[in-house]
Motif scaffolding. Structure first.
Motif, PDB file in Angstrom:
ATOM      1  N   VAL A  75       9.718  32.325 -26.869  1.00  0.00           N
ATOM      2  CA  VAL A  75       8.720  32.079 -27.811  1.00  0.00           C
ATOM      3  C   VAL A  75       8.504  33.680 -28.635  1.00  0.00           C
ATOM      4  O   VAL A  75       8.191  34.541 -28.674  1.00  0.00           O
ATOM      5  N   GLY A  76       8.631  33.084 -29.832  1.00  0.00           N
ATOM      6  CA  GLY A  76       8.757  34.109 -31.548  1.00  0.00           C
ATOM      7  C   GLY A  76       9.267  34.126 -31.771  1.00  0.00           C
ATOM      8  O   GLY A  76       9.340  33.071 -33.229  1.00  0.00           O
ATOM      9  N   ASP A  77      10.160  35.027 -32.523  1.00  0.00           N
ATOM     10  CA  ASP A  77      10.839  34.667 -33.918  1.00  0.00           C
ATOM     11  C   ASP A  77      12.158  33.941 -33.447  1.00  0.00           C
ATOM     12  O   ASP A  77      12.753  33.964 -33.261  1.00  0.00           O
ATOM     13  N   PRO A 123      20.069  29.112 -33.383  1.00  0.00           N
ATOM     14  CA  PRO A 123      21.249  27.930 -33.622  1.00  0.00           C
ATOM     15  C   PRO A 123      21.096  27.352 -32.902  1.00  0.00           C
ATOM     16  O   PRO A 123      22.075  25.683 -33.083  1.00  0.00           O
ATOM     17  N   TYR A 124      20.844  27.583 -31.905  1.00  0.00           N
ATOM     18  CA  TYR A 124      20.774  26.841 -30.268  1.00  0.00           C
ATOM     19  C   TYR A 124      19.140  26.045 -30.630  1.00  0.00           C
ATOM     20  O   TYR A 124      18.800  25.154 -29.370  1.00  0.00           O
ATOM     21  N   ARG A 125      18.372  26.303 -31.312  1.00  0.00           N
ATOM     22  CA  ARG A 125      17.377  25.667 -31.445  1.00  0.00           C
ATOM     23  C   ARG A 125      16.264  25.883 -29.609  1.00  0.00           C
ATOM     24  O   ARG A 125      15.745  25.022 -29.282  1.00  0.00           O
ATOM     25  N   ILE A 126      16.573  27.316 -29.144  1.00  0.00           N
ATOM     26  CA  ILE A 126      15.419  27.372 -28.436  1.00  0.00           C
ATOM     27  C   ILE A 126      14.310  27.716 -28.410  1.00  0.00           C
ATOM     28  O   ILE A 126      13.577  27.740 -27.111  1.00  0.00           O
ATOM     29  N   THR A 127      13.983  28.361 -29.678  1.00  0.00           N
ATOM     30  CA  THR A 127      12.702  29.207 -30.043  1.00  0.00           C
ATOM     31  C   THR A 127      11.347  28.369 -30.555  1.00  0.00           C
ATOM     32  O   THR A 127      11.716  27.668 -31.370  1.00  0.00           O
ATOM     33  N   VAL A 128      10.362  28.218 -30.121  1.00  0.00           N
ATOM     34  CA  VAL A 128       9.377  28.374 -30.767  1.00  0.00           C
ATOM     35  C   VAL A 128       8.393  29.315 -31.310  1.00  0.00           C
ATOM     36  O   VAL A 128       8.267  30.063 -30.924  1.00  0.00           O
ATOM     37  N   THR A 129       7.680  29.166 -32.358  1.00  0.00           N
ATOM     38  CA  THR A 129       6.502  30.114 -33.158  1.00  0.00           C
ATOM     39  C   THR A 129       5.221  29.892 -31.952  1.00  0.00           C
ATOM     40  O   THR A 129       4.699  29.286 -31.650  1.00  0.00           O
ATOM     41  N   PRO A 130       4.857  31.449 -31.449  1.00  0.00           N
ATOM     42  CA  PRO A 130       3.837  31.445 -30.799  1.00  0.00           C
ATOM     43  C   PRO A 130       2.775  30.698 -31.600  1.00  0.00           C
ATOM     44  O   PRO A 130       1.481  29.448 -31.212  1.00  0.00           O
ATOM     45  N   ASP A 131       3.121  30.410 -33.263  1.00  0.00           N
ATOM     46  CA  ASP A 131       1.923  29.438 -33.834  1.00  0.00           C
ATOM     47  C   ASP A 131       2.551  27.749 -33.372  1.00  0.00           C
ATOM     48  O   ASP A 131       1.131  27.428 -33.314  1.00  0.00           O
ATOM     49  N   ARG A 132       3.531  27.605 -33.569  1.00  0.00           N
ATOM     50  CA  ARG A 132       3.550  26.557 -33.136  1.00  0.00           C
ATOM     51  C   ARG A 132       3.129  25.665 -31.256  1.00  0.00           C
ATOM     52  O   ARG A 132       2.978  24.883 -31.216  1.00  0.00           O
TER      53      ARG A 132
END
Length: 229
Positions: free
Chosen positions: A5-7, A12-21
């Motif tokens: 959860v962050g930047d 490339p692996y689409r493992i991250t979500v932003t805090p807002d999401r």
């Protein structure tokens, strides 16, 4: 199933979500009368015949950004979660991802902080290897060895396991059971679906309310419980 959860400018692996999401996704759950909880809590409720309003939330790999970004968001929405960590890579990084940017992992103090905040700490193995290709010694270290290290680190029993890469076969599931865990999470384990191969749904940055609704309905259709593990 969450990861980082962050930047997400390089993801490339689409493992991250932003805090807002993440904030928007938890808001969606709560407005539907649902509450995110650790997997152990969800399974205990289901065993009592309850838990229809609960959703198990998991965060794989134990990224350092969990404490900085995910934990405050979970608290704001009255949710809990299970954090699957790698005791063999404390304060290290995601070296197993060849394409992605290096993301720092939680230190021992970070894991203890999350546990003190009520987060369930589970094992993601020792170093993040595919258990279906591991030899017997590595399989034991990744399952029983990681559990012992985490119990020592947190001072609490460790009951949950999560298969790295989501890959599981009967041999890996047997090793997890023999190591003393009471459940294990996979992704889409097919006929192995059961307490030692629980199916999960990946949640990413693109998952708006419409996509979450579709994923919820498809999960029930595609991943039915079956005999097996």
């Amino acid at each position: 199933m969450y990861h980082s959860v962050g930047d997400r400018s390089d993801d490339p692996y689409r493992i991250t979500v932003t805090p807002d999401r993440l904030e928007a996704q938890l808001r969606w759950l709560r407005r539907r009368g649902l509450r995110g909880v650790p997997v152990a809590e969800l399974l205990a409720a289901r065993a009592r015949g309850d838990g229809g309003d609960l959703v198990g939330l998991t965060f794989d790999d134990g990224y350092a950004d969990f404490v900085e970004h995910a934990l405050p968001c979970l608290r704001r929405w009255g949710c809990g979660a299970t954090l699957f960590v790698l005791p063999g890579r404390l304060a290290g990084d995601n070296a197993w991802d060849p394409l992605g940017p290096r993301k720092p992992l939680l230190s021992a103090d970070g894991i203890r902080h999350a546990a003190a905040e009520g987060v369930e700490i589970g094992s993601h193995g020792l170093t993040h290897v595919d258990l279906t290709t591991a030899d017997d010694a590595v399989l034991t270290a990744e399952t029983a060895g990681s559990r012992a290290l985490l119990a020592e680190l947190t001072g609490a029993p460790v009951t949950g396991f999560c298969y790295p890469y989501g890959t599981v076969d009967a041999r890996a599931a047997d090793a997890v059971r023999a190591a003393g865990y009471t459940y294990a999470c996979a992704i889409d384990p097919g006929p192995l679906t059961g307490p030692y191969a629980l199916p999960r749904v990946h949640v990413g940055q693109r998952d708006t309310s419409v996509r979450l609704l579709l994923k919820t309905r498809l999960h029930r259709l595609r991943r039915r419980a079956s005999a097996g593990v």
